[in-house]
Write an enzyme that holds these catalytic residues in place. Structure first.
Site, PDB file in Angstrom:
ATOM      1  N   LYS A 114       0.824  -1.213   0.000  1.00  0.00           N
ATOM      2  CA  LYS A 114       0.000   0.000   0.000  1.00  0.00           C
ATOM      3  C   LYS A 114       0.855   1.259   0.000  1.00  0.00           C
ATOM      4  O   LYS A 114       0.532   2.234  -0.684  1.00  0.00           O
ATOM      5  CB  LYS A 114      -0.944  -0.011   1.203  1.00  0.00           C
ATOM      6  CG  LYS A 114      -2.048  -1.055   1.089  1.00  0.00           C
ATOM      7  CD  LYS A 114      -2.975  -1.034   2.302  1.00  0.00           C
ATOM      8  CE  LYS A 114      -4.072  -2.079   2.162  1.00  0.00           C
ATOM      9  NZ  LYS A 114      -4.972  -2.105   3.341  1.00  0.00           N
ATOM     10  N   LYS A 205      -8.959 -11.228  -7.478  1.00  0.00           N
ATOM     11  CA  LYS A 205      -9.824 -11.381  -6.313  1.00  0.00           C
ATOM     12  C   LYS A 205     -10.931 -10.326  -6.327  1.00  0.00           C
ATOM     13  O   LYS A 205     -10.708  -9.174  -6.706  1.00  0.00           O
ATOM     14  CB  LYS A 205      -8.971 -11.240  -5.045  1.00  0.00           C
ATOM     15  CG  LYS A 205      -9.731 -11.374  -3.740  1.00  0.00           C
ATOM     16  CD  LYS A 205      -8.758 -11.194  -2.558  1.00  0.00           C
ATOM     17  CE  LYS A 205      -9.505 -11.225  -1.239  1.00  0.00           C
ATOM     18  NZ  LYS A 205      -8.581 -11.003  -0.097  1.00  0.00           N
ATOM     19  N   LYS A 208     -13.335  -4.678  -2.773  1.00  0.00           N
ATOM     20  CA  LYS A 208     -13.891  -3.328  -2.812  1.00  0.00           C
ATOM     21  C   LYS A 208     -12.876  -2.317  -3.330  1.00  0.00           C
ATOM     22  O   LYS A 208     -13.233  -1.347  -3.994  1.00  0.00           O
ATOM     23  CB  LYS A 208     -14.346  -2.905  -1.407  1.00  0.00           C
ATOM     24  CG  LYS A 208     -15.664  -3.512  -0.964  1.00  0.00           C
ATOM     25  CD  LYS A 208     -16.838  -2.928  -1.712  1.00  0.00           C
ATOM     26  CE  LYS A 208     -18.160  -3.437  -1.151  1.00  0.00           C
ATOM     27  NZ  LYS A 208     -19.309  -2.978  -1.947  1.00  0.00           N
TER      28      LYS A 208
END
Length: 343
Positions: A114, A205, A208
């Protein structure tokens, strides 16, 4: 040996949980209540590692709670609570951060991924220490250590395994430094969970943060849009309905979803749909998903309409959680060397 204890949490960062959440974890939360002492947490402290609009966070926290109840989490059999309602989570996180090495925290794969995508200027210290707060979430609910301590389990998928290993390391380190305080948690590997992928990109995958709106199926989705998503799901060349992860990832994903929802298996479905086209499979799967999610959506809406009931359930859950967390922290404070609190 007494009943094994289990702890799990989920973030309130969207208006709905999705099909992957449901099949990968939340359906198992309901089943675990049958033979575990369960603590289930809506982790709003974790949610603010990225910027959140305050009113939206409050609304989504209630939405998450209502959905969990609608899916079958029973407040009489589990402690269902909001993370920020139990202040000991933050207190233990600070103590654990003081026995965690900087390099150790920096090696967490999710943080590296991230922070690389966002850049250091957009990466918060909270994101860096996220796994330590997660360790505190877990270790607060440790059973009393000893010869007859029950198993202490944490449901994990592959993406959380590294974080659980850090939790185990910190528990062992604290115990070594200060004396037996925590039962070292074990991974509870969720059995027979399908890996659910994006309907539009079936090699990725369902997520969201990464999936397109057309590729993700929400629990709270209205029947019309939900049906369209399945009818427009990406499939593969040829017409044979057969699982083949490399050659037919789209059909393999649809078969995995159907098998998980109707408690069958993929070979049975291959036989059932032999000689039929992709359209029939998509139509039947859309109906099955709607039959599963419509009652959950309706129960969620009814729960959201009664704010006082929802608040009472969360207060009850927080009371159960604080009862355990306060005992843990009393021991932790004493072991660390803090002065006892007056009154």
């Amino acid at each position: 040996m007494s009943t094994p204890r289990v702890l799990s949490g989920i973030q309130p960062t969207a208006d709905s949980f999705h099909l992957g959440n449901y099949l990968g974890a939340l359906r198992q939360w309901v089943a675990l209540q049958d033979d575990h002492e369960a603590f289930y947490c809506v982790v709003d402290l974790h949610a603010i590692t990225v910027e959140q609009a305050p009113e939206l966070l409050r609304r989504r926290t209630k939405l998450a709670t209502a959905q969990l109840l609608a899916m079958g989490v029973d407040p009489e059999r589990s402690a269902l609570f909001v993370q920020s309602h139990v202040r000991e989570h933050s207190e233990l996180a600070w103590i654990l951060s003081c026995i965690t090495g900087f390099g150790e925290a920096g090696r967490m794969t999710q943080f590296k991924d991230k922070s690389t995508k966002q850049g250091s200027a957009a990466t918060s210290v909270g994101l860096f220490t996220y796994p330590i707060l997660q360790a505190a979430d877990i270790l607060l609910y440790t059973p009393s250590p000893g010869e007859h301590a029950p198993p202490f389990q944490v449901p994990v998928g592959e993406d959380q395994r590294q974080h659980l290993e850090l939790t185990r390391t910190l528990a062992q380190r604290f115990n070594h430094r200060y004396g037996d305080t925590f039962v070292v948690p074990e991974a509870y590997i969720l059995k027979n969970t399908a890996k659910i992928t994006d309907l539009q990109e079936p090699t990725a995958k369902m997520s969201k943060s990464a999936s397109s709106p057309a590729g993700i199926v929400d629990v709270m989705e209205a029947p019309g849009p939900l049906r369209k998503k399945f009818m427009r799901a990406v499939t593969d060349t040829g017409t044979e309905i057969k699982a083949d992860l490399e050659g037919k990832p789209g059909i393999t994903n649809l078969l995995a979803i159907m098998a998980a929802l109707d408690h069958s298996n993929v070979p049975e479905l291959e036989q059932r749909y032999a000689g039929q086209g992709y359209g029939q499979l998509k139509k039947d799967l859309a109906e099955l998903v709607m039959d599963t999610f419509t009652p959950i959506r309706e129960r969620t809406e009814a729960l959201l309409a009664d704010d006082r009931q929802l608040e009472a359930i969360l207060a009850q859950g927080a009371g159960k959680a604080r009862g355990v967390a306060a005992q843990t922290m009393e021991v932790v404070r004493d072991r660390v060397g803090f002065l006892g609190r007056a009154g």
